[in-house]
Design a protein around this motif. Structure first.
Motif, PDB file in Angstrom:
ATOM      1  N   GLY A 213       0.816  -1.208   0.000  1.00  0.00           N
ATOM      2  CA  GLY A 213       0.000   0.000   0.000  1.00  0.00           C
ATOM      3  C   GLY A 213       0.847   1.254   0.000  1.00  0.00           C
TER       4      GLY A 213
ATOM      5  N   ALA B 199      -6.918   4.440   0.260  1.00  0.00           N
ATOM      6  CA  ALA B 199      -7.986   3.505   0.600  1.00  0.00           C
ATOM      7  C   ALA B 199      -7.427   2.230   1.211  1.00  0.00           C
ATOM      8  CB  ALA B 199      -8.809   3.189  -0.642  1.00  0.00           C
TER       9      ALA B 199
ATOM     10  N   CYS C  91     -11.750   3.407  -4.233  1.00  0.00           N
ATOM     11  CA  CYS C  91     -10.700   3.315  -5.270  1.00  0.00           C
ATOM     12  C   CYS C  91     -11.209   3.669  -6.663  1.00  0.00           C
ATOM     13  CB  CYS C  91     -10.019   1.954  -5.322  1.00  0.00           C
ATOM     14  SG  CYS C  91      -9.060   1.563  -3.841  1.00  0.00           S
TER      15      CYS C  91
ATOM     16  N   THR D 258      -4.752   1.121  -2.536  1.00  0.00           N
ATOM     17  CA  THR D 258      -5.126   0.287  -1.401  1.00  0.00           C
ATOM     18  C   THR D 258      -3.979  -0.619  -0.991  1.00  0.00           C
ATOM     19  OG1 THR D 258      -6.945  -0.993  -0.444  1.00  0.00           O
ATOM     20  CG2 THR D 258      -6.106  -1.746  -2.572  1.00  0.00           C
TER      21      THR D 258
ATOM     22  N   PHE E 166     -11.034  -0.752   1.186  1.00  0.00           N
ATOM     23  CA  PHE E 166     -11.295  -1.479  -0.054  1.00  0.00           C
ATOM     24  C   PHE E 166     -12.598  -2.277   0.061  1.00  0.00           C
ATOM     25  CE2 PHE E 166     -10.975  -5.047  -2.991  1.00  0.00           C
ATOM     26  CZ  PHE E 166     -10.703  -4.371  -4.169  1.00  0.00           C
TER      27      PHE E 166
END
Length: 364
Positions: A60, A158, A172, A180, A162
């Motif tokens: 991420g 995010a 997203c 994410t 998610f």
């Protein structure tokens, strides 16, 4: 009774035969980086999120870096974000030599207060990076409106949201780029590090696809300065399985959250999910005054808790160069002193939830 906070063991055991077959398939084929499993995952992620492009990446954190690199963020630029988040949000901005510019949060959702954004915009501002914290998306319609007015990109962090919905749009899918994380403890987590970026802009997608392999457009031909940000194919294989079961996991997380709220709302401040949104419940976070005492009591009873996050970004030593002081972002500071996350995973039983809530109420 001893409670498991995220219960990653159960997450493996529930689909162990599928995981083991998928991992052995990758191992026997020797396709360890990218490959057909990653291709399959990217197609499934794109379909799930309902966006034009999805790209699996190494974490991420690298997803955020890749997004900013593709947008051309560089030294001297400013990116508006929240001080109430995990450090990766602001850290990645600083890693590119840009300046994180903080605005305070909305006390009800813990997400960026959109009404404060315009006051933070300068001629150096290049993007806004809202964080969809704890599983609920930020106020993206308002943020996108401000960004459009000032010709700014929006990057949704995010990492915790998610699968969540905002006015019918998946997390997203609602900003210039969505990022994410598939860290194991996330609602959709792999068994190592992993992440993804999403966009509807083909030019940005093409740049990010090249940049995740050191800016390479064909072997040993490098169009951009990039990074080693490829997704491990073993993790892609695991995520392909977990994504197929993900909606069921979200539903079970929602059931846990509803029971928590039903049993606790008369005693503590419980999460506020806006009517136009859903949460995937990365965390179930309450607010209390006697946090340390309560955590100690719950620990004695075999109940783990966590604080996400105890020190806002503007008060972290690594950001001292920004010149902030205590009191600059009072809502973030108050929340940081009061938030406490309870065990949250799809496998909590009714008896376990009752045990957690009864012990919590007893020691308030």
């Amino acid at each position: 009774m001893k409670i498991d906070f995220a219960n990653l063991t159960k997450a493996y055991q529930e689909h162990s035969s599928e995981f083991e077959k998928a991992v052995l398939d990758v191992m026997s084929s020797a396709r360890y980086i990218l490959g057909k499993e990653t291709d399959e995952l990217e197609a499934s992620l794109q379909d799930y999120v309902q966006t034009d492009y999805a790209l699996g990446v190494s974490s991420g954190t690298d997803a955020l870096l890749l997004a900013m690199m593709a947008l051309g963020i560089r030294g001297g630029d400013e990116i508006i974000t929240t001080p109430f988040t995990f450090i990766a949000t602001a850290e990645t901005i600083a890693c590119l030599g840009a300046k994180p510019v903080f605005v305070d949060i909305d006390e009800e959702t813990f997400n960026m207060d959109a009404s404060l954004i315009e006051g933070a915009i300068t001629e150096k501002t290049k993007a806004i990076m809202p964080v969809s914290l704890y599983g609920q998306m930020a106020n993206l319609d308002e943020i996108n409106k401000i960004a459009s007015k000032h010709n700014l990109a929006v990057i949704e962090d995010a990492a915790q949201s998610f699968g969540a919905l905002y006015k019918g749009k998946r997390s997203c899918s609602a900003t210039t780029i969505g990022c994410t994380s598939f860290f194991p403890a996330k609602p959709l987590g792999c068994f190592g590090d992993g992440g993804a970026v999403f966009t509807k802009d083909q030019e940005l997608y093409d740049k990010m696809k090249a940049m995740r392999v050191h800016g390479q457009v064909k072997r040993y031909t490098h169009k951009y300065i990039g990074m080693g940000g490829r997704l491990d194919n073993l993790q892609a294989a695991i995520l392909n399985i977990k994504l197929r079961h993900y909606e069921k996991d979200i539903e079970r997380r929602q059931n846990v959250a509803e029971k928590y709220t039903e049993q606790l709302s008369s005693y503590v401040s419980t999460p506020n999910i806006k009517e136009d949104r859903t949460s995937v419940w990365a965390q179930y976070t309450i607010r209390i005054k006697n946090r340390e005492q309560l955590q100690a009591r719950l620990k004695e009873a075999g109940i783990p808790t966590a604080v996400h996050y105890p020190i806002p970004m503007h008060l972290q030593e690594c950001f001292a160069y920004l010149g902030h002081k205590k009191g600059d972002f009072p809502v973030s500071e108050t929340c940081a002193a009061e938030v406490m996350s309870l065990p949250m995973n799809p496998y909590l039983t009714n008896d376990e939830i009752k045990y957690i809530t009864s012990n919590l109420i007893k020691h308030l």
